[in-house]
Each structure stands twice: as C-alpha cells, then as structure tokens.
Design an enzyme around this catalytic site. Structure first.
Site, PDB file in Angstrom:
ATOM      1  N   ASN A 375       1.913 -17.568  39.719  1.00  0.00           N
ATOM      2  CA  ASN A 375       0.730 -17.974  40.502  1.00  0.00           C
ATOM      3  C   ASN A 375       0.920 -17.841  42.015  1.00  0.00           C
ATOM      4  O   ASN A 375      -0.030 -17.573  42.739  1.00  0.00           O
ATOM      5  CB  ASN A 375       0.294 -19.388  40.115  1.00  0.00           C
ATOM      6  CG  ASN A 375       1.349 -20.412  40.370  1.00  0.00           C
ATOM      7  OD1 ASN A 375       2.528 -20.082  40.484  1.00  0.00           O
ATOM      8  ND2 ASN A 375       0.952 -21.661  40.484  1.00  0.00           N
ATOM      9  N   PRO A 399      11.167 -12.521  39.652  1.00  0.00           N
ATOM     10  CA  PRO A 399       9.770 -12.929  39.651  1.00  0.00           C
ATOM     11  C   PRO A 399       9.218 -12.875  38.227  1.00  0.00           C
ATOM     12  O   PRO A 399       9.844 -12.299  37.339  1.00  0.00           O
ATOM     13  CB  PRO A 399       9.091 -11.858  40.517  1.00  0.00           C
ATOM     14  CG  PRO A 399      10.035 -10.714  40.599  1.00  0.00           C
ATOM     15  CD  PRO A 399      11.395 -11.166  40.160  1.00  0.00           C
ATOM     16  N   GLY A 453       8.028 -25.841  28.615  1.00  0.00           N
ATOM     17  CA  GLY A 453       8.815 -25.222  27.540  1.00  0.00           C
ATOM     18  C   GLY A 453       9.926 -24.363  28.106  1.00  0.00           C
ATOM     19  O   GLY A 453      11.074 -24.436  27.657  1.00  0.00           O
ATOM     20  N   THR A 454       9.590 -23.559  29.121  1.00  0.00           N
ATOM     21  CA  THR A 454      10.620 -22.713  29.728  1.00  0.00           C
ATOM     22  C   THR A 454      11.672 -23.589  30.410  1.00  0.00           C
ATOM     23  O   THR A 454      12.867 -23.283  30.367  1.00  0.00           O
ATOM     24  CB  THR A 454       9.979 -21.742  30.742  1.00  0.00           C
ATOM     25  OG1 THR A 454       8.958 -21.005  30.073  1.00  0.00           O
ATOM     26  CG2 THR A 454      10.992 -20.782  31.317  1.00  0.00           C
ATOM     27  N   LEU A 466      27.387 -25.382  32.582  1.00  0.00           N
ATOM     28  CA  LEU A 466      27.182 -26.560  33.446  1.00  0.00           C
ATOM     29  C   LEU A 466      26.591 -26.188  34.800  1.00  0.00           C
ATOM     30  O   LEU A 466      27.073 -26.632  35.845  1.00  0.00           O
ATOM     31  CB  LEU A 466      28.493 -27.330  33.641  1.00  0.00           C
ATOM     32  CG  LEU A 466      28.883 -28.278  32.519  1.00  0.00           C
ATOM     33  CD1 LEU A 466      30.111 -29.077  32.911  1.00  0.00           C
ATOM     34  CD2 LEU A 466      27.760 -29.225  32.149  1.00  0.00           C
ATOM     35  N   GLU A 472      10.753 -26.898  38.544  1.00  0.00           N
ATOM     36  CA  GLU A 472       9.396 -27.198  39.022  1.00  0.00           C
ATOM     37  C   GLU A 472       8.460 -26.797  37.898  1.00  0.00           C
ATOM     38  O   GLU A 472       8.201 -25.609  37.693  1.00  0.00           O
ATOM     39  CB  GLU A 472       9.076 -26.366  40.280  1.00  0.00           C
ATOM     40  CG  GLU A 472       9.919 -26.701  41.491  1.00  0.00           C
ATOM     41  CD  GLU A 472       9.585 -28.063  42.061  1.00  0.00           C
ATOM     42  OE1 GLU A 472       8.622 -28.700  41.595  1.00  0.00           O
ATOM     43  OE2 GLU A 472      10.294 -28.503  42.966  1.00  0.00           O
ATOM     44  N   CYS A 506      -0.037 -25.626  39.924  1.00  0.00           N
ATOM     45  CA  CYS A 506       0.617 -26.617  39.065  1.00  0.00           C
ATOM     46  C   CYS A 506       0.269 -28.053  39.425  1.00  0.00           C
ATOM     47  O   CYS A 506       0.186 -28.922  38.572  1.00  0.00           O
ATOM     48  CB  CYS A 506       2.117 -26.431  39.160  1.00  0.00           C
ATOM     49  SG  CYS A 506       2.679 -26.483  40.859  1.00  0.00           S
ATOM     50  N   GLU A 684      11.984 -29.157  45.840  1.00  0.00           N
ATOM     51  CA  GLU A 684      12.006 -28.023  46.762  1.00  0.00           C
ATOM     52  C   GLU A 684      11.493 -28.536  48.096  1.00  0.00           C
ATOM     53  O   GLU A 684      10.816 -29.560  48.176  1.00  0.00           O
ATOM     54  CB  GLU A 684      11.114 -26.897  46.237  1.00  0.00           C
ATOM     55  CG  GLU A 684      11.643 -26.353  44.923  1.00  0.00           C
ATOM     56  CD  GLU A 684      11.144 -24.972  44.576  1.00  0.00           C
ATOM     57  OE1 GLU A 684       9.929 -24.816  44.442  1.00  0.00           O
ATOM     58  OE2 GLU A 684      11.987 -24.058  44.423  1.00  0.00           O
TER      59      GLU A 684
HETATM   60  P1  NDP Z   1       6.632 -19.524  32.336  1.00  0.00           P
HETATM   61  O1  NDP Z   1       7.382 -20.765  32.054  1.00  0.00           O
HETATM   62  O2  NDP Z   1       6.074 -18.767  31.197  1.00  0.00           O
HETATM   63  O3  NDP Z   1       7.539 -18.484  33.142  1.00  0.00           O
HETATM   64  C1  NDP Z   1       8.180 -18.821  34.360  1.00  0.00           C
HETATM   65  C2  NDP Z   1       9.301 -17.843  34.624  1.00  0.00           C
HETATM   66  O4  NDP Z   1      10.371 -18.079  33.708  1.00  0.00           O
HETATM   67  C3  NDP Z   1       8.901 -16.374  34.425  1.00  0.00           C
HETATM   68  O5  NDP Z   1       9.582 -15.586  35.371  1.00  0.00           O
HETATM   69  C4  NDP Z   1       9.384 -16.100  33.038  1.00  0.00           C
HETATM   70  O6  NDP Z   1       9.579 -14.748  32.753  1.00  0.00           O
HETATM   71  C5  NDP Z   1      10.683 -16.883  33.019  1.00  0.00           C
HETATM   72  N1  NDP Z   1      11.161 -17.260  31.701  1.00  0.00           N
HETATM   73  C6  NDP Z   1      10.434 -17.463  30.575  1.00  0.00           C
HETATM   74  N2  NDP Z   1      11.250 -17.838  29.562  1.00  0.00           N
HETATM   75  C7  NDP Z   1      12.504 -17.882  30.058  1.00  0.00           C
HETATM   76  C8  NDP Z   1      13.782 -18.216  29.515  1.00  0.00           C
HETATM   77  N3  NDP Z   1      13.933 -18.577  28.244  1.00  0.00           N
HETATM   78  N4  NDP Z   1      14.859 -18.166  30.325  1.00  0.00           N
HETATM   79  C9  NDP Z   1      14.727 -17.826  31.630  1.00  0.00           C
HETATM   80  N5  NDP Z   1      13.552 -17.482  32.190  1.00  0.00           N
HETATM   81  C10 NDP Z   1      12.446 -17.518  31.430  1.00  0.00           C
HETATM   82  O7  NDP Z   1       5.520 -19.943  33.386  1.00  0.00           O
HETATM   83  P2  NDP Z   1       4.335 -19.075  33.935  1.00  0.00           P
HETATM   84  O8  NDP Z   1       4.872 -17.891  34.669  1.00  0.00           O
HETATM   85  O9  NDP Z   1       3.363 -18.860  32.821  1.00  0.00           O
HETATM   86  O10 NDP Z   1       3.703 -20.066  35.023  1.00  0.00           O
HETATM   87  C11 NDP Z   1       2.834 -21.087  34.673  1.00  0.00           C
HETATM   88  C12 NDP Z   1       3.568 -22.404  34.550  1.00  0.00           C
HETATM   89  O11 NDP Z   1       4.343 -22.626  35.709  1.00  0.00           O
HETATM   90  C13 NDP Z   1       2.615 -23.573  34.461  1.00  0.00           C
HETATM   91  O12 NDP Z   1       3.064 -24.506  33.507  1.00  0.00           O
HETATM   92  C14 NDP Z   1       2.687 -24.194  35.831  1.00  0.00           C
HETATM   93  O13 NDP Z   1       2.380 -25.550  35.882  1.00  0.00           O
HETATM   94  C15 NDP Z   1       4.098 -23.938  36.212  1.00  0.00           C
HETATM   95  N6  NDP Z   1       4.228 -23.969  37.660  1.00  0.00           N
HETATM   96  C16 NDP Z   1       4.887 -25.018  38.240  1.00  0.00           C
HETATM   97  C17 NDP Z   1       4.967 -25.126  39.609  1.00  0.00           C
HETATM   98  C18 NDP Z   1       5.703 -26.247  40.273  1.00  0.00           C
HETATM   99  O14 NDP Z   1       6.082 -26.082  41.429  1.00  0.00           O
HETATM  100  N7  NDP Z   1       5.930 -27.363  39.643  1.00  0.00           N
HETATM  101  C19 NDP Z   1       4.319 -24.136  40.462  1.00  0.00           C
HETATM  102  C20 NDP Z   1       3.703 -23.051  39.761  1.00  0.00           C
HETATM  103  C21 NDP Z   1       3.645 -22.986  38.391  1.00  0.00           C
HETATM  104  P3  NDP Z   1       8.311 -13.905  32.242  1.00  0.00           P
HETATM  105  O15 NDP Z   1       7.415 -13.786  33.415  1.00  0.00           O
HETATM  106  O16 NDP Z   1       8.815 -12.613  31.800  1.00  0.00           O
HETATM  107  O17 NDP Z   1       7.693 -14.702  31.128  1.00  0.00           O
END
Ligand code: NDP
Length: 710
Positions: A375, A399, A453-454, A466, A472, A506, A684
């Site tokens: 985003n 990214p 979940g991620t 570790l 975030e 988010c 952050e």
């Molecule tokens: P995801 O959790 O799907 O992906 C985030 C990043 O993690 C992507 O680069 C993704 O790769 C990567 N990723 C996914 N699975 C794994 C894994 N098992 N191990 C390591 N890296 C992994 O989130 P979205 O990109 O869909 O973003 C939306 C989510 O992010 C929403 O829940 C939102 O609330 C949260 N968010 C939180 C913020 C905060 O500051 N608290 C700010 C902005 C968003 P890939 O792109 O290939 O899937």
C-alpha cells in the site's frame, strides 16, 4: 502505515467534475438495474448469507426454512417462494461459497505466471485467512457433511473439486511426468482438505492459514525435488520456476508495467555476502558520516518527487494528489530525521564506585531485512531503511510482489547519494523470497509490514535463528466521536481514516463509534461529503479515490460489502465496482458507508483494507471503551471530543499502539508508530526505532587490581 502527514489538504469535493471522474452520487442515479430487480437480488443474497450464518452456528440439522425465515425477519413462505425447499436453498448457499472461492482462485491464477506459482495460487486461495474464518469455515464443514446425501450439494462439490484438480494437474504436468503430476495434484487436494478439517475439528485452534500454507508449500517444494523418474530434471525446473518473473501491473488499467526476475536462494546468499562485506566499514564510520549520506538521499528524493510519485501512482493505483504530497515526502522526512539522530547515537557511562566504571555501546545488528506491503511501497522502504542505515546496519529489502518498482528507485538514489554498494539492496520476489530472508542464518533481524498471518509466519521462521522481529500488521481501529466533538472535524477524520488511499491503510479507523445524540447529523454530513468524493483516473490531479491494488483484492472488498448488506447493515452510499467507461479496466470501488452496524458483523470485525466505513452508535463512555477494545487488533485509535480530561482518560484506556485526539491518520516521523495485540510488535519511527536496529554491549572497566579468592 498511516497515510497523510500533518499538512493542509484541499477540502474534499471542492472540484468540478471531469471526464474521467465519477462521483458516487452519479453512480447511484445512473444504474440501469431496476430497483425492483435489485431488491429481489438483495433479498436472495440476504437469505443465502443468513443460511451460511445459520449453518455456521447451528449446523445442517438446525438450519430449517423456519429458522432462516426467523433470522432474516421474513415469513417462511417468502423463503420458499425464492428457493422452494431447504436443499435448494442450501445448494444455492454452497454454490455462493464455492463461486466466490473460485473467483478468488481465478484472480490469483491470473497473477501467477509460472507453473509453480500457479500451484501456489491454488494452495494460497484454498488456505487463505478468510477460509479459516470460523463462520465460513464452519459452514463449509456443514456442507461437506451433507454432500453424500444431497444431490445439489454433490454437484457443486464435484464441480469445484474437478476444477481445482484440473488446474493443479495441468500446471504440475509442466514440471513433472503426467502420472506423477496427477498423483501430486491429488495429494495436494487431499492435504488441503485434511488441514482444513483438522482446523475445523479443533475449533480452529490447531491450524491457521499461515502455518497451513507454509506446511503445504514445504511439502510441494520437497516433492518437486524428489519425485521419481523426473528426479533429475525436476529440481532444475523447480529452481527455474522459483526464479520466475514478476509481472507488474497498473491496477487502474490492467496494463503490464514491467517484468522483473524473482530472486531465489543463490541471489539471496550473494546479496547477504555483499551486505556483510560492506556493513563492517559502514558500522565503523562515524554517525555524522552516515547521516550525511542519508541527508543527500533525502534531498534527491525531494528533487525527484514528481517522477517517483508518478511511478508510485502507476504501480499502486493511488491518486497522484496523494503520492505527490505524501508518499515521497514522508520517505524524505524519515531519512532527514534519522540523518539527524545518527550523529547522536550513544551508550551510557555508569559510575560503579572508585574501582570500576561501566559503559554501554549501542552497536548495529549487522545485516537486517525489510519486507514491505503493497500500500505504501516507497514510504515503507524508507521507514525501514533509514533507521537501519543510520544505526550502521546493511539492509536487504523485499517490496511486495505487486509493487516492486519504487524500492528500486530508492536503491539508485542511495547509491547516487554515496551509500557504498551492498548496504541497501532490493531483492524481488513473492512470499518464497521473503521466507528466504526470514530464514537466513546470517540475517539478524527482520522488519515486516504485512498481514497478521504473514506476521505469524515470519516470527515462526525467524525463531530458528533467533532473529529480532518488528511486525507492523493489520488493524480494525476504532474512531470515537463524542457528543461534544466539533462535528465537521470528526467527519473529516472519518473520511481521512477510511477513504484515503481507497481505504488501503492499516491504521484506518473503520469502526466509527458515534454518540447516539449526534449520530443522525454526523451520518448526514458524512454521507454528503462522501457523495462528492471523486473516484477517477489516479493520474488525474482531481481524483480523490483511485484503484484498489488487484483483482483479487477487489473481489475481497466487494465480498465484504455484500456480506455487510446481507447481515443487515444499511448501505448509505454506492459501494460498487465501477463498471463503466475507462475505469472499468481497473479495480475501482466507490466508497461504502454502512449504518446500523453491530459489533458482531463481519464488516465490523475483520480488516477489509478498502473504502468501507461502519458507523456504530454508542450511549456512554464505559460502553464505547469496552466495545472499541473488543477486537484482537490494536493498531490505532482516535477520539474526537472537546472535553480535555475525557480525551486523555479514554485514550489511556484504549488498547492501541498509535492514537490521535481530534485528528486521524497523521503520522509524523517523530512519533513512534506501531500496534499492540495482534497488530504487531515493536515500533517504527521516532527514537523508538533505534532500539530495534541496535543492540547494547555492556562493558565493565576495572580501575584497580583483581581481588581473587583463588
Ligand atoms: P502480506 O502479509 O500478504 O505481505 C506483506 C509482505 O510479506 C509481502 O512482501 C509479501 O510478499 C511478504 N510475505 C508474505 N508471506 C511471507 C512469508 N511467509 N515470509 C516472508 N515474507 C512473506 O500483506 P499485504 O502486502 O497484502 O499488505 C496488506 C496487509 O499489510 C494488511 O493486513 C495491512 O493491514 C498490513 N499493513 C500494515 C501496516 C502497518 O504499518 N501496521 C501498514 C501497511 C499494511 P508477496 O508480496 O509476494 O506476497
């Protein structure tokens, strides 16, 4: 990541209509579907949704036409009029679940461009977090239990299974001989069902989406390595598949912007080695020296503001009016802030009496990883890399696969600013590449912005070595408007906290609690201002609401809006996909405001990450605090009131990491940003981030002789 900085913006809706823009009010009036058809369709959808609710709560036997009629507030005769008998209604409900799963699958498959990625798309769709949601999960289980006895259900189930197996088989055949492809496809389908059944039977405790996907992904990787006669050829093919090309798409038009190779284990190992080699000298440099590089990079970011904003808009679908004023500037401010702090990083001196003293050294961690969401791609890359570099670390940054372009520009800018090679490297790829970072033994920390979940998967992977983690994650934040609030400010806060970046923020305050005495007036003003929001071409400076990030995400957001209506919330604005004109090529949804919401509705409980706002009424402070805290999330919260003491009293009781009084979603770099509960760990921005990118070394210095008993 919250969006707007503390800057003055033009009032919402102050522009004239232009060719590409479309106001939500226009969409209301121009719909060609007759209101009668619409009412019939809405009633059908409502009955189907009520059926799913009922199955989830009381199961197949307890779900009778009479029960559904009572829950829907209609007569049993009306239910029979629409669906005939119970089995027909249940088949319709099952078909609805299966169709929406199939649509999500199609959307994911469209984005997957290698056989391995397509197999992963099938796994990820079937085991996505929303399938582990208790409601839809339990409903699926109830259907499965009856499939053998009800012909209509059997037909739906067979069609879905056949499609899934044929997708899997056809992709696996490109990697393996036909017989093995067939057998592996069957195994994957069986494992999906098994993992799912286990989760359901353990009341959703024993498995969650992220670990289920990780389990199946590891299984498939393993099988692709070892299988029979193809054993020698398959690993090569699998490796090629892993180094797939990411296809980057403009979500406003569907046009392909770029194709990038994804990085696999060999590229990550090489990047870590380069980073390690460069980091030693960087850590030894003075903080002031590091600060100067960051300052130069910030200046370059500002000079290239418009070019970067343009690219960010093309890749994210966010309005250029946002990216030009917020995204790049927020990144530059972050670099400037940590450039200033770099020279002042220090430990402490501790007086230990006449014979000794102690001191602490604040040292970098070494090589660290940043993983971003889609985003705020450039802003996230800056928010992670600036403190990391200021503290003397090297960073590998991945990214999101959907938005990989501006991070590459940031890497160029750092180099141009004099950052030695290897200290900030962008690696590209999907979740697999992310996991290579989180599992890498030589990477000492990972900072993720992503979904809950991620976050869990990353933390689990980081445990093996570790690593420190900063997470975030998502949110479902409350925005509370008390009776004495300045109403127009509160409405502005609600608009900023829901429709900025098409709601893909988010920290959004998507649960808007409004005091009963002012609800009607608040809703009237909110609705009027929302109707004037301009949904349009993101490159048009007049546009206020751009495109959602992908077809899959669009599907998810529309699904929530349908469920909101079906569960009884009142939709006050359009809340539909734009299907006319040029915008039909992209993923545009008009803002949705729901009134008459209840705390137990899906739209109120779950993170939607789209332009969907829920209004909830409250009576007193005690009640609203309890309801605001009644969520697993804890990212942000906002309070609008003119009562000084109440503002601070309520904020102190809210379970949220980032709070605003009489504003919403402003995120100055000086203030730490982050969540509590399931919304994350660590912070952050601000001085707090320094703690997360350094470690302390304690040193005892003796000034006299060693007094030894030996
Ligand atoms: P995801 O959790 O799907 O992906 C985030 C990043 O993690 C992507 O680069 C993704 O790769 C990567 N990723 C996914 N699975 C794994 C894994 N098992 N191990 C390591 N890296 C992994 O989130 P979205 O990109 O869909 O973003 C939306 C989510 O992010 C929403 O829940 C939102 O609330 C949260 N968010 C939180 C913020 C905060 O500051 N608290 C700010 C902005 C968003 P890939 O792109 O290939 O899937």
């Amino acid at each position: 990541m919250a969006a707007p900085r503390n800057r003055v913006r033009r009032p919402v809706g102050s522009h004239s209509l232009n060719r590409r823009s479309i106001s939500t009010r226009d969409l209301h009036t121009s719909r060609d579907v007759s209101s009668r058809d619409e009412a019939e369709e809405a009633r059908r959808v409502q009955l189907v949704e009520v059926t799913i609710d009922s199955l989830a709560e009381v199961g197949y036997v307890g779900t009778t036409l009479a029960v559904i009629a009572r829950r829907a507030g209609v007569s049993a005769g009306l239910v029979a009029h629409y669906f005939g008998d119970k089995d027909t209604l249940l088949s319709a409900a099952f078909r609805t679940l299966a169709r929406s799963l199939a649509a999500r699958m199609r959307a994911r498959l469209a984005l997957a461009h290698t056989p391995r990625a397509r197999v992963q798309a099938v796994i990820d769709t079937n085991l996505a977090p929303e399938e582990f949601d208790r409601r839809s999960g339990t409903a699926w289980l109830a259907f499965w239990g009856q499939v053998l006895h009800v012909e209509g259900l059997m037909r739906v189930q067979t069609a879905y299974q056949r499609r899934m197996l044929s997708n899997l088989r056809s992709d696996l055949r490109k990697l393996l001989p036909a017989a093995e492809a067939k057998s592996l496809a069957a195994m994957i389908a069986a494992m999906i069902d098994g993992v799912y059944l286990r989760a359901a039977l353990s009341d959703w405790r024993e498995a969650d989406s992220a670990s289920a996907r990780a389990l199946l992904t590891a299984f498939v990787d393993e099988r692709l390595k070892d299988l029979g006669p193809a054993a020698h050829a398959a690993p090569e093919r699998a490796a090629r598949a892993r180094r797939a090309h990411l296809r980057v798409v403009n979500p406003a038009t569907g046009a392909v912007l770029a194709e990038l190779p994804a990085d696999g284990p060999a590229q990550i190992d090489a990047a870590v080695a380069r980073a390690q080699a460069a980091q030693r000298a960087w850590a030894a440099a003075s903080g002031a020296e590091r600060g100067r590089v960051l300052q130069r990079a910030a200046r370059l970011l500002r000079e290239r503001n418009d070019e970067l904003a343009h690219l960010e808009t093309l890749n994210t679908g966010k309005p250029i009016s946002e990216t030009r004023t917020v995204d790049v500037a927020s990144g530059a401010e972050c670099l400037e802030y940590y450039a200033g702090l770099a020279a002042g990083l220090a430990g402490e001196h501790l007086n230990l009496g006449p014979a000794a003293f102690g001191y602490t050294r604040r040292e970098p961690l070494g090589v660290v990883a940043g993983i971003g969401a889609w985003n705020y791609p450039l802003q996230i890359a800056c928010w992670k890399s600036a403190p990391a570099l200021a503290c003397g670390n090297a960073m590998l940054f991945k990214p999101a696969e959907l938005t990989p372009l501006t991070a590459v520009k940031l890497e160029e800018i750092y180099r141009e600013a004099g950052l030695p090679a290897g200290l900030f490297q962008v690696v590209q790829g999907e979740a697999e590449t992310g996991a290579l970072l989180t599992r890498h033994a030589l990477i000492r920390k990972v900072s993720l912005t992503g979904s809950v979940g991620t976050g869990k998967a990353v933390m689990a992977d980081a445990a093996a070595s570790l690593k420190q983690v900063t997470l975030e994650l998502g949110g479902k934040s409350p925005l509370i408007v008390f009776a004495d609030a300045k109403l127009d400010n509160a409405v502005s806060g609600a608009l900023l906290g829901n429709f900025y970046s098409a709601g893909e923020v988010c920290s959004n305050g998507t649960r808007v609690f409004v005091h009963r005495s002012i609800r009607a007036e608040f809703v009237a003003r909110l609705r009027a201002r929302t109707a004037r929001l301009r949904v349009g071409d993101p490159l048009d400076p007049e546009t206020q609401v751009g495109a959602l990030i992908s077809a899959e995400h669009l599907e998810k957001v529309l699904g929530f809006i349908a469920r909101g209506r079906a569960q009884g919330a009142r939709l006050l604005t359009d809340g539909t996909r734009v299907t006319s004109g040029e915008l039909a090529r992209g993923y545009f949804v008009t803002p949705a405001i729901f009134d008459n919401c209840r705390d137990d509705m899906d739209i109120v409980r779950q993170e939607i990450f789209g332009p969907v706002l829920s209004v909830l009424e409250f009576e007193d402070e005690e009640e609203v605090v309890a309801r605001a805290n009644g969520t697993e999330f804890g990212l942000a919260a906002g309070v609008f009131t003119n009562d000084l003491t109440r503002a601070h009293r309520v904020i102190a009781r809210l379970e949220a990491g980032t709070c605003w009084i009489n504003h919403y979603n402003v995120t100055p770099i000086e203030l730490p940003f982050g969540g509590v509960k399931m919304s994350g760990l660590g912070r952050e921005n601000g001085r707090a981030a320094i703690e997360h990118y350094t470690q302390l070394k304690s040193v005892y210095v003796a000034m006299g002789d060693v007094d030894s008993p030996y």
